[in-house]
Design a protein around this motif. Structure first.
Motif, PDB file in Angstrom:
ATOM      1  N   ALA A  18      -8.630   6.840  12.987  1.00 42.51           N
ATOM      2  CA  ALA A  18      -9.011   6.196  11.723  1.00 42.51           C
ATOM      3  C   ALA A  18     -10.214   5.281  11.926  1.00 42.51           C
ATOM      4  O   ALA A  18     -10.489   4.821  13.030  1.00 42.51           O
ATOM      5  CB  ALA A  18      -7.841   5.391  11.168  1.00 42.51           C
ATOM      6  N   VAL A  19     -10.893   5.023  10.846  1.00 42.29           N
ATOM      7  CA  VAL A  19     -11.998   4.062  10.858  1.00 42.29           C
ATOM      8  C   VAL A  19     -11.385   2.665  10.939  1.00 42.29           C
ATOM      9  O   VAL A  19     -10.558   2.309  10.105  1.00 42.29           O
ATOM     10  CB  VAL A  19     -12.847   4.207   9.572  1.00 42.29           C
ATOM     11  N   PRO A  20     -11.746   1.873  11.943  1.00 38.93           N
ATOM     12  CA  PRO A  20     -11.130   0.555  12.112  1.00 38.93           C
ATOM     13  C   PRO A  20     -11.173  -0.329  10.867  1.00 38.93           C
ATOM     14  O   PRO A  20     -10.220  -1.055  10.600  1.00 38.93           O
ATOM     15  CB  PRO A  20     -11.926  -0.065  13.265  1.00 38.93           C
ATOM     16  N   ASP A  21     -12.246  -0.254  10.100  1.00 40.81           N
ATOM     17  CA  ASP A  21     -12.325  -1.080   8.887  1.00 40.81           C
ATOM     18  C   ASP A  21     -11.189  -0.769   7.915  1.00 40.81           C
ATOM     19  O   ASP A  21     -10.774  -1.640   7.153  1.00 40.81           O
ATOM     20  CB  ASP A  21     -13.669  -0.883   8.184  1.00 40.81           C
ATOM     21  N   GLU A  22     -10.681   0.458   7.946  1.00 43.20           N
ATOM     22  CA  GLU A  22      -9.569   0.824   7.064  1.00 43.20           C
ATOM     23  C   GLU A  22      -8.274   0.132   7.490  1.00 43.20           C
ATOM     24  O   GLU A  22      -7.418  -0.139   6.668  1.00 43.20           O
ATOM     25  CB  GLU A  22      -9.376   2.340   7.051  1.00 43.20           C
ATOM     26  N   LEU A  23      -8.117  -0.130   8.759  1.00 38.69           N
ATOM     27  CA  LEU A  23      -6.903  -0.754   9.284  1.00 38.69           C
ATOM     28  C   LEU A  23      -6.945  -2.276   9.180  1.00 38.69           C
ATOM     29  O   LEU A  23      -5.915  -2.933   9.271  1.00 38.69           O
ATOM     30  CB  LEU A  23      -6.684  -0.347  10.741  1.00 38.69           C
ATOM     31  N   PHE A  24      -8.129  -2.807   9.002  1.00 40.30           N
ATOM     32  CA  PHE A  24      -8.294  -4.255   8.898  1.00 40.30           C
ATOM     33  C   PHE A  24      -8.814  -4.631   7.509  1.00 40.30           C
ATOM     34  O   PHE A  24      -9.637  -5.509   7.349  1.00 40.30           O
ATOM     35  CB  PHE A  24      -9.221  -4.761  10.012  1.00 40.30           C
ATOM     36  N   ALA A  28      -5.478  -4.728  -1.829  1.00 45.79           N
ATOM     37  CA  ALA A  28      -4.885  -3.438  -2.192  1.00 45.79           C
ATOM     38  C   ALA A  28      -5.211  -2.343  -1.177  1.00 45.79           C
ATOM     39  O   ALA A  28      -4.437  -1.397  -1.017  1.00 45.79           O
ATOM     40  CB  ALA A  28      -5.351  -3.026  -3.579  1.00 45.79           C
ATOM     41  N   ALA A  29      -6.322  -2.451  -0.481  1.00 52.21           N
ATOM     42  CA  ALA A  29      -6.699  -1.438   0.507  1.00 52.21           C
ATOM     43  C   ALA A  29      -5.710  -1.374   1.663  1.00 52.21           C
ATOM     44  O   ALA A  29      -5.648  -0.376   2.381  1.00 52.21           O
ATOM     45  CB  ALA A  29      -8.107  -1.710   1.019  1.00 52.21           C
ATOM     46  N   GLN A  30      -4.924  -2.433   1.838  1.00 50.27           N
ATOM     47  CA  GLN A  30      -3.928  -2.418   2.911  1.00 50.27           C
ATOM     48  C   GLN A  30      -2.850  -1.366   2.678  1.00 50.27           C
ATOM     49  O   GLN A  30      -2.254  -0.874   3.627  1.00 50.27           O
ATOM     50  CB  GLN A  30      -3.291  -3.797   3.057  1.00 50.27           C
ATOM     51  N   LYS A  31      -2.614  -1.015   1.423  1.00 52.29           N
ATOM     52  CA  LYS A  31      -1.607   0.007   1.122  1.00 52.29           C
ATOM     53  C   LYS A  31      -1.970   1.335   1.781  1.00 52.29           C
ATOM     54  O   LYS A  31      -1.095   2.040   2.274  1.00 52.29           O
ATOM     55  CB  LYS A  31      -1.448   0.189  -0.379  1.00 52.29           C
ATOM     56  N   GLN A  32      -3.243   1.672   1.797  1.00 51.86           N
ATOM     57  CA  GLN A  32      -3.674   2.912   2.434  1.00 51.86           C
ATOM     58  C   GLN A  32      -3.443   2.854   3.941  1.00 51.86           C
ATOM     59  O   GLN A  32      -3.011   3.835   4.543  1.00 51.86           O
ATOM     60  CB  GLN A  32      -5.142   3.191   2.134  1.00 51.86           C
ATOM     61  N   ALA A  33      -3.726   1.719   4.526  1.00 52.66           N
ATOM     62  CA  ALA A  33      -3.505   1.564   5.961  1.00 52.66           C
ATOM     63  C   ALA A  33      -2.020   1.670   6.277  1.00 52.66           C
ATOM     64  O   ALA A  33      -1.617   2.326   7.244  1.00 52.66           O
ATOM     65  CB  ALA A  33      -4.070   0.237   6.448  1.00 52.66           C
TER      66      ALA A  33
END
Length: 108
Positions: A18-24, A28-33
């Protein structure tokens, strides 16, 4: 846990590509992570790693930084999350095996 053990579980993590920015992410974007974590085979190891090291940012083991902080506040006496989560998993698996066993038939 030594470096080899850590590499061992992290190499099997769903998020390893995964792209690290997606995990950090924030909000609301945390739901995807967190969704990435739901089917991860090393979710428990990842969560224990973050809790034991008090990692403050990102989604680890399906929990946001806020959720992990709340858990740490609720359970301040835990000295090893890895040991606690491993024991909980073993107990869960033991109970699952017991309920999956076919019922015993009464002797006639």
């Amino acid at each position: 846990m030594d470096g080899h053990e850590r590499e061992s579980w992290s190499e099997r993590a769903v998020c390893r590509t995964a792209v690290p920015d997606e995990l950090f992410a924030d909000g609301a974007a945390q739901k995807q992570a967190k969704a990435l974590c739901s089917a991860c085979p090393v979710r428990t190891e990842c969560l224990a790693h973050a809790l034991d090291r008090r990692i403050e940012h990102g989604v680890w083991g399906g929990m946001t930084d806020r959720e992990r902080r709340a858990l740490l506040r609720r359970r301040p006496a835990v000295t090893s999350w890895r040991r606690l989560l491993d024991a909980a998993r073993a107990e869960h698996e033991r109970r699952a095996r017991r309920t999956d066993a076919p019922p015993l038939r009464a002797a006639r």
